[in-house]
Design a protein around this motif. Structure first.
Motif, PDB file in Angstrom:
ATOM      1  N   MET A  23      -8.145  -7.005  -2.865  1.00 29.71           N
ATOM      2  CA  MET A  23      -8.796  -8.186  -2.313  1.00 29.71           C
ATOM      3  C   MET A  23      -7.765  -9.263  -1.990  1.00 29.71           C
ATOM      4  O   MET A  23      -6.630  -9.217  -2.482  1.00 29.71           O
ATOM      5  N   TRP A  70     -10.108  -1.927  -6.583  1.00 24.32           N
ATOM      6  CA  TRP A  70     -10.443  -3.012  -5.656  1.00 24.32           C
ATOM      7  C   TRP A  70      -9.175  -3.698  -5.180  1.00 24.32           C
ATOM      8  O   TRP A  70      -8.337  -4.099  -5.976  1.00 24.32           O
ATOM      9  N   PHE A  85      -9.242   1.035   2.818  1.00 32.54           N
ATOM     10  CA  PHE A  85      -8.367   0.144   3.579  1.00 32.54           C
ATOM     11  C   PHE A  85      -7.179   0.918   4.135  1.00 32.54           C
ATOM     12  O   PHE A  85      -6.789   0.728   5.299  1.00 32.54           O
ATOM     13  N   THR A 119       0.827  -1.207   0.000  1.00 29.38           N
ATOM     14  CA  THR A 119       0.000   0.000   0.000  1.00 29.38           C
ATOM     15  C   THR A 119       0.859   1.254   0.000  1.00 29.38           C
ATOM     16  O   THR A 119       0.441   2.285  -0.531  1.00 29.38           O
ATOM     17  N   LEU A 154     -11.001  -6.694   3.957  1.00 26.01           N
ATOM     18  CA  LEU A 154     -10.931  -6.751   2.496  1.00 26.01           C
ATOM     19  C   LEU A 154     -11.765  -7.937   2.009  1.00 26.01           C
ATOM     20  O   LEU A 154     -11.931  -8.929   2.739  1.00 26.01           O
ATOM     21  N   ASP A 162     -15.398  -1.377   0.421  1.00 29.00           N
ATOM     22  CA  ASP A 162     -14.093  -1.185   1.043  1.00 29.00           C
ATOM     23  C   ASP A 162     -13.004  -1.337  -0.012  1.00 29.00           C
ATOM     24  O   ASP A 162     -12.405  -2.397  -0.175  1.00 29.00           O
TER      25      ASP A 162
END
Length: 421
Positions: free
Chosen positions: A175, A173, A220, A159, A233, A215
């Motif tokens: 996941m 997205w 997140f 991230t 997630l 989310d």
């Protein structure tokens, strides 16, 4: 006359100064064909095997990429990055479009590449060595992380790289996959021409139908740095070889995954407690004193949370109200136009939801993961208590299991369908 000439010259000078910036044109234009547009990324732990037993990253990479990885990030395990790059002219432009040279093979619309690295940024740099055009992440829509990587390595460096890149959309997205993430990225039904777009549409449609919280990547990241809330997630798996199933939610403590929901219906329980108004899940409930059952589907929720301090520990009162419809009746022995039977069905649903909610909260307390965000209510409404007794995320993680809960649920059935009995 000289004064007039100077005034004219000054006006001309100012006109040139103001007009020049408007005449620069598209000096920084970049044609689509000059970009390598990345649609999706998947991240696995280096050395993990695909379902057919082969190491996908090792099979398709050039020798220079597979050379020994320098210890640029000590203590970090190597990751395997898989990217789907759009092939110009083969991406469908809309409903019914064949996308130029596109065919029935979904893999022909995208170019799949692999690389390795100690961090995501390093893997992207190595991926760039294999592509002549500049990698463009402005259309990146799906990022799949394998469960093994999320549990052991965490998403902090992933991230961090995505957040520092201004091209990456915060609405992409993010996941977690059960098993190999690259396998999930390749999955697409026969009618789907772009695997990444199939994944994206699966998530978008689930959110629109009230079956998945919204989310995405940006949310997140926000929860990961919050003091009173942990992130979740979507947790997906492959079913029937070419289909994706949203199996539940992955719970995180900070940036590391710690567990998943025990069953798919726990997504609905999470959305109820999180105050997400749109409902979409159904449940079959027996009708008391009758030989039959009805399928009840929620379509709207309301939630209110009150926090008190009792004996030095936070106490939360959660009030939930759910509006539902009856979508199916399994027996003709009773009629749903009877108000007494409707009230009995509402009571049965309330008991079932009460049990699910209690089980969900007990799981989060046992794992010290406040995914609902009760801590944020303490921070907002009991500020002095927070500053005096909590202050940090670690302290709240220790205090959350001790907090008491009182959950009050009311259910109302408004619709029984066009068939009234």
């Amino acid at each position: 006359m000289p004064t007039r000439n100077w005034a004219v010259r000054l006006r001309l000078l100012w006109t040139v100064i103001f007009i020049t910036p408007l005449l620069t044109g598209c000096w920084d234009r970049l044609e689509v064909e000059q970009r390598a547009t990345v649609l999706g990324l998947s991240i696995d732990t280096m050395g993990s095997q695909t379902t057919d037993g082969s190491d996908q990253g090792a099979a398709d990479e050039p020798s220079d990429v597979m050379s020994s990885i320098p210890s640029s990030a000590p203590g970090k395990a190597a990751l395997r990055l898989t990217a789907q790059i759009a092939v110009p002219g083969r991406i469908p432009l809309g409903p019914g479009e064949t996308g130029g040279g596109g065919s029935g093979n979904p893999q022909e619309a995208v170019w799949v590449l692999h690389s390795n690295g100690k961090t995501l940024s390093e893997a992207i740099q190595r991926l760039q060595q294999q592509v002549a055009d500049k990698l463009f992440l402005g259309h990146l829509r799906v990022i799949v992380i394998s469960e093994e990587f999320a549990r052991h390595e965490g998403l902090e460096t992933v991230t961090d790289t995505l957040r520092r890149n201004p091209e990456v959309r915060r609405t992409a997205w993010l996941m977690v996959s059960k098993g190999d993430a690259a396998e999930v990225m390749r999955t697409a039904p026969p009618l789907e021409r772009v695997p990444t777009l199939y994944l994206m549409s699966t998530m978008d449609h689930a959110r629109q139908m009230g079956k998945l919280p919204n989310d995405f990547l940006g949310k997140f990241e926000s929860k990961a740095v919050s003091k009173g809330r942990q992130g979740v997630l979507p947790y997906v798996e492959i079913t029937q070889k070419d289909n994706i199933n949203v199996a539940g939610l992955a719970f995180f403590k900070g940036y590391k995954m710690v567990s998943t929901t025990k069953k798919t219906f726990d997504i609905a329980t999470y959305m109820e407690l999180a105050g997400i108004s749109r409902g979409g899940y159904s449940m079959m409930v027996p009708v008391p004193n009758q030989s039959g059952a009805v399928m009840v589907q929620g379509y709207r929720r309301k939630r209110r949370i009150k926090v008190d301090i009792r004996n030095g520990i936070p106490h939360f009162t959660v009030v939930l109200h759910l509006d539902n419809s009856i979508t199916e009746k399994t027996s003709e022995n009773f009629s749903v136009d009877n108000p007494k039977i409707i009230r009995e069905i509402e009571g049965e649903v309330e008991q079932s939801l009460q049990a699910n909610t209690k089980e969900f909260i007990e799981q989060t307390k046992a794992e010290d993961v406040d995914v609902i965000g009760f801590g944020e209510y303490v921070r907002a409404r009991k500020r002095q208590y927070w500053d005096r007794n909590v202050r940090t995320r670690e302290m709240w993680d220790q205090l959350y299991p001790k907090a008491s809960m009182d959950v009050q649920i009311t259910v109302k059935i408004h619709r029984v369908g066009m068939k009234g009995t």
